[in-house]
Structures are given as C-alpha cells and as structure tokens.
Enzyme design. Sequence first.
Site, PDB file in Angstrom:
ATOM      1  N   LYS A   1       4.146 -14.171   5.369  1.00 62.29           N
ATOM      2  CA  LYS A   1       4.447 -15.194   4.357  1.00 62.29           C
ATOM      3  C   LYS A   1       5.976 -15.215   4.226  1.00 62.29           C
ATOM      4  CE  LYS A   1       2.883 -17.987   1.070  1.00 62.29           C
ATOM      5  NZ  LYS A   1       1.985 -19.129   1.253  1.00 62.29           N
TER       6      LYS A   1
ATOM      7  N   ASP B   1      -5.685  -6.147   5.594  1.00 63.82           N
ATOM      8  CA  ASP B   1      -6.888  -5.756   4.868  1.00 63.82           C
ATOM      9  C   ASP B   1      -7.756  -6.986   4.609  1.00 63.82           C
ATOM     10  OD1 ASP B   1      -8.662  -4.283   3.398  1.00 63.82           O
ATOM     11  OD2 ASP B   1      -7.441  -4.208   1.584  1.00 63.82           O
TER      12      ASP B   1
ATOM     13  N   TYR C   1       0.814  -1.219   0.000  1.00 67.36           N
ATOM     14  CA  TYR C   1       0.000   0.000   0.000  1.00 67.36           C
ATOM     15  C   TYR C   1       0.847   1.268   0.000  1.00 67.36           C
ATOM     16  CZ  TYR C   1      -4.313  -2.498   0.940  1.00 67.36           C
ATOM     17  OH  TYR C   1      -5.409  -3.310   0.843  1.00 67.36           O
TER      18      TYR C   1
ATOM     19  N   ASP D   1      -1.773 -18.020   4.629  1.00 64.75           N
ATOM     20  CA  ASP D   1      -2.765 -18.943   4.039  1.00 64.75           C
ATOM     21  C   ASP D   1      -3.302 -19.893   5.107  1.00 64.75           C
ATOM     22  OD1 ASP D   1      -0.105 -19.638   3.971  1.00 64.75           O
ATOM     23  OD2 ASP D   1      -0.211 -20.841   2.158  1.00 64.75           O
TER      24      ASP D   1
END
Length: 358
Positions: A190, A247, A123, A223
């Site tokens: 991640k 988000d 972002y 995930d």
Amino acid sequence: MYNITFIPGDGIGPEISVATKRVIEATGVDIRWDIHEAGQEVFEKEGTPLPQKVIDSIEKNRVALKGPITTPVGMGFRSVNVTLRQNLDLYCCLRPCKTFKGTRTRYEDVDLAIIRENTEDLYAGIEFEKGSEDTKKLIDFIIGSTEKIIRPDSGISIKPISVYATERIVSFAFEYARKNKRKKVTAVHKANIMKCSDGLFLETARNVAKRYPDIQFEDRIVDNMCMQLVQKPELYDVIVLPNLYGDIISDLAAGLIGGLGLAPGVNLGEEVAVFEPAHGSAPKYKGLNKVNPLAMILSGVMMLRHLGEIEAARRLEGAVASVIEEGRYVTYDMKPTPDDPTAATTSMVADAIIEKLT
Ligand code: NAD
C-alpha cells in the site's frame, strides 16, 4: 531415521495432529517424534506458553510439525506462533494454495504460492498502550516532530519494514519461482499511502527483481489485489507480501481453494522449518472429531518433500487427492452443506487416506 519436533497445539490441534501423525507413519518413513506442548495449558503450569525446551528441540531437530495454538485476544500472553517465528527467525511463511479436483469451490485450477514476510511489519510487537507514560512521550514526540495530531486516548502499534527483511523475503520468492518453474512474482503493498514502510518494501522488491530477468515481476496495491484474486485468480502465480497483508491474503487464497481446512503452510528460516496448517485452533470445534485434518496432512506432505522423501510425499498427496475426488470420506466443510449427515469425522478421513496408502 528423522527426528522431528511435534507440537500438537490446542483447540482442534490435538485431533488433527493425531490424524496427521497416523497418515505420515503409514507412508513408512521412519520418524522419531519429539513431542512438546505449548499454549494456554502450559502457561498455567509453567508460567510461559512457550518453554525454552520447545525452542531447543526445534533448533536441534531443525524440522517441526505443529498444530494451531490459541492466542488470547487483547490481553494475556503474546502469540506463541509469532514468538516462535521471531525467536527462530522463521522469516518466511510459504502457503501454496492449489485446487484439488473434486473440491467444492467457485474456482478451478487455482495454483498460487503466497509468500509472507514473518518477522516485522505490524506484527513486530512494538506496542504502546493507551495512557502509559511511554505512550504519552511518543505522542508528544510525534506531535512535536510532525505536527500531526494523535489523540491522547490512543494506543499505538508500530510498523517497521526494513530493506534487509524485504530483500530476504523477495529473494526467497524469486528463488522459489525459479526452483518450482513459476513464471511471475507479484509484490503486494500500500505504497501510495504508507510511503516510508510499504514504499520501501516496493522499492526494495523492484531492486531485487532486477537480479531475476528470467522471472516476470509486477506489483499490486493490496485492495486491488483482493479484488483481482476474487475475480481472476488464474492471472497470479507467486505472490510476496509484508506480514499483515500476507496474513489476510493467505486466508483469502485458502477461500479460493475450498477453505482453511485445505490450506497447508510452512514457516522457514535459514536453518529451521516449522510446518503448520494456515488455520487456527477453531476452539468451538475442539474435541468433536469433526474438523478437516487435510490442511495439516498437506503440511506433512510439504515436510516430507523438505526431508527429501519425495516418493512418500507423492504417495501421500496422491492418497489425499483421491480421497477428495471420491468425495465420500471428507469432513462437513467439504460437503454441499455443513450439516450433511454423510460428513466424515476427522479420524475417518485419516482412515480413508491410510487405506489408499496400504
Ligand atoms: P480459525 O482458523 O481457528 O477458525 C476460523 C473458522 O475456520 C472456524 O470457525 C472454522 O469454521 C474454520 N476452520 C478452521 N480450521 C478448520 C478445519 N481444520 N476444518 C474445518 N473448518 C476449519 O480462526 P480464528 O477463529 O480466528 O482463530 C482461533 C484461534 O486460533 C485464535 O486464538 C487465533 O489467534 C489462533 N490462530 C492460530 C494460528 C496458528 O497456530 N498458526 C493461526 C491462526 C489463528
């Protein structure tokens, strides 16, 4: 008396804002609203979707209540929401997701606090357009220094993650846990794939966690976190994430408690707090007096707490809880089917809450 900057927003913003303002006023807390517009219509009139006077007002008042604002997709002006967060250094987005009794949802007793870093990650707005000179230079540099292949017809978005911003958000998560008697903080990443950005986030989070031996700490790959939250949300407590995962997981958590219409939030800086619902401007419902005002009203409850108006916040939250539990004056999204003829309008929900307050 409190001076509060009030930004109704666009799309469904104005109608949920009116409902929210009415219920807050019904608590009796003395507020002078400093009302400002931002977004597409302001852009057409003033050449900017976020005039400086809006930022000045928030800086002066230090507290704002804001409705959602539409962001044009792909082209046009940059997101007003992202610009506000960056200009005011609102580094933290806090979204408590708690089930209310009587809500139609697959889960009971969900009680999560989602804490999202707001200033960096994908972002950051560092974008290289397909075909531009700078993009060609960047691609040449990357190919030259890494021997990786980037196709010449690529657009590129940069993902910066810093120690500074990570320390700040993870410390906030632990302080929040302590203050609110929470037991555990989970950091989401991640890091197995993005070692330089998410890897740094995880390493920094682990270092911060050492300063808080009284709070349990763990990490999850994003995930796996999605699956875990859908299967057993009760195992989680405070969750801290970089911007993009924050988000996405915020919306997932909103789904666990009955939908976006129920998920409040606040964007916090060192000095300033901007309260706003988690959802967007839902343009297709604009002007129908149909959508759920509760996410913004519950953002108002958070604002009252922030102001120290604990009793008013408790009364307003109690009135919301009892309207939900009775199940009569709730909007279509909280009824058994979306076309339920007994669904209340946005303003009827506000009326029902006000009746409980008075
Ligand atoms: P959205 O949250 O506006 O709406 C998605 C769907 O969620 C709606 O179609 C509706 O079915 C449901 N929904 C949302 N709010 C609801 C409410 N109060 N009551 C009942 N149902 C509700 O997401 P979107 O369609 O992806 O985004 C629309 C616009 O809002 C985009 O321009 C986006 O950039 C912007 N946006 C703004 C903010 C913000 O101002 N902070 C946040 C998210 C999205």
